[in-house]
Design a protein around this motif. Structure first.
Motif, mmCIF file in Angstrom:
data_model
loop_
_atom_site.group_PDB
_atom_site.id
_atom_site.type_symbol
_atom_site.label_atom_id
_atom_site.label_comp_id
_atom_site.label_asym_id
_atom_site.label_seq_id
_atom_site.Cartn_x
_atom_site.Cartn_y
_atom_site.Cartn_z
ATOM 1 N N THR A 85 0.846 -1.189 0.000
ATOM 2 C CA THR A 85 0.000 0.000 0.000
ATOM 3 C C THR A 85 0.882 1.239 0.000
ATOM 4 O O THR A 85 1.833 1.335 0.774
ATOM 5 C CB THR A 85 -0.920 0.014 1.237
ATOM 6 N N VAL A 86 0.542 2.159 -0.884
ATOM 7 C CA VAL A 86 1.257 3.423 -1.001
ATOM 8 C C VAL A 86 0.262 4.526 -0.638
ATOM 9 O O VAL A 86 -0.791 4.643 -1.266
ATOM 10 C CB VAL A 86 1.792 3.636 -2.431
ATOM 11 N N ALA A 87 0.595 5.321 0.378
ATOM 12 C CA ALA A 87 -0.256 6.426 0.805
ATOM 13 C C ALA A 87 0.505 7.731 0.632
ATOM 14 O O ALA A 87 1.675 7.820 1.024
ATOM 15 C CB ALA A 87 -0.671 6.241 2.256
ATOM 16 N N LEU A 88 -0.143 8.718 0.042
ATOM 17 C CA LEU A 88 0.483 10.004 -0.210
ATOM 18 C C LEU A 88 -0.235 11.094 0.584
ATOM 19 O O LEU A 88 -1.464 11.130 0.613
ATOM 20 C CB LEU A 88 0.422 10.358 -1.696
ATOM 21 N N ALA A 89 0.556 11.971 1.207
ATOM 22 C CA ALA A 89 0.010 13.099 1.955
ATOM 23 C C ALA A 89 0.756 14.356 1.544
ATOM 24 O O ALA A 89 1.989 14.348 1.425
ATOM 25 C CB ALA A 89 0.155 12.868 3.456
ATOM 26 N N ALA A 90 0.017 15.426 1.321
ATOM 27 C CA ALA A 90 0.626 16.693 0.927
ATOM 28 C C ALA A 90 1.457 17.258 2.070
ATOM 29 O O ALA A 90 1.075 17.172 3.236
ATOM 30 C CB ALA A 90 -0.452 17.682 0.523
ATOM 31 N N THR A 91 2.605 17.817 1.711
ATOM 32 C CA THR A 91 3.458 18.544 2.657
ATOM 33 C C THR A 91 3.804 19.884 2.007
ATOM 34 O O THR A 91 3.538 20.095 0.814
ATOM 35 C CB THR A 91 4.760 17.776 2.963
ATOM 36 N N ALA A 92 4.424 20.750 2.761
ATOM 37 C CA ALA A 92 4.831 22.045 2.217
ATOM 38 C C ALA A 92 5.830 21.871 1.075
ATOM 39 O O ALA A 92 5.894 22.695 0.166
ATOM 40 C CB ALA A 92 5.430 22.908 3.319
ATOM 41 N N ALA A 93 6.598 20.780 1.105
ATOM 42 C CA ALA A 93 7.642 20.548 0.104
ATOM 43 C C ALA A 93 7.254 19.522 -0.955
ATOM 44 O O ALA A 93 8.082 19.109 -1.753
ATOM 45 C CB ALA A 93 8.923 20.113 0.802
ATOM 46 N N GLY A 94 6.011 19.067 -0.954
ATOM 47 C CA GLY A 94 5.584 18.070 -1.941
ATOM 48 C C GLY A 94 4.694 17.023 -1.331
ATOM 49 O O GLY A 94 3.567 17.296 -0.933
ATOM 50 N N SER A 95 5.217 15.797 -1.219
ATOM 51 C CA SER A 95 4.437 14.686 -0.685
ATOM 52 C C SER A 95 5.268 13.826 0.247
ATOM 53 O O SER A 95 6.445 13.560 -0.034
ATOM 54 C CB SER A 95 3.943 13.759 -1.815
#
Length: 142
Positions: A85-95
């Motif tokens: 499983t790959v989970a992506l979360a937004a950050t100030a610098a990307g993901s």
């Protein structure tokens, strides 16, 4: 096993890097085959096959929540079965990308190999970040 990496792209763009076709861009030798043509390689139910000199693996897209996550079931007959499983979360610098392998060994030898994989898992995921960064520096896209 869970570890995270950082990608300097928003999740909407970075998501493709973790698909069968997207991984072709940054994983050396990654050449998935689709037994049935797939316009969208992240559509649940899509099957792909990968092989190495030692084994063949069947992958199935189990779930997708674009651009937040994608889960794959994978079976290497007689060796291991499980999910990635790959989970992506937004950050100030990307993901921030969290990758979880939940694997079951099918033989004692496979159990030893999975133990070794687990021990090296953080560096395995760091190598993903290095390969993706190199791909992007070369002007590659997601």
């Amino acid at each position: 096993m869970t570890a995270a990496l950082h990608v300097p792209l928003p999740p909407e763009v970075a998501f493709r890097l973790f698909t069968a076709r997207g991984e072709r861009d940054w994983v050396p030798g990654w050449e998935p085959l689709f037994p049935v043509a797939a316009a969208d390689d992240t559509a649940p139910g899509t099957v792909r096959l990968t092989s190495s000199p030692d084994e063949e693996t069947t992958w199935l897209v189990a779930a997708r929540d674009f651009p937040r996550s994608v889960s794959y079931a994978r079976i290497t007959p007689g060796v291991r079965a499980g999910t990635v499983t790959v989970a992506l979360a937004a950050t100030a610098a990307g993901s921030e990308v969290t990758v979880t392998y939940d694997m079951t060994p099918l033989t004692p030898a496979a159990a030893r190999a999975l133990d070794a994989f687990a021990a090296d898992y953080p560096s395995f995921i760091r190598s993903w970040e290095e390969l993706i960064t190199a791909h992007l520096v070369r002007g590659g896209t997601a």
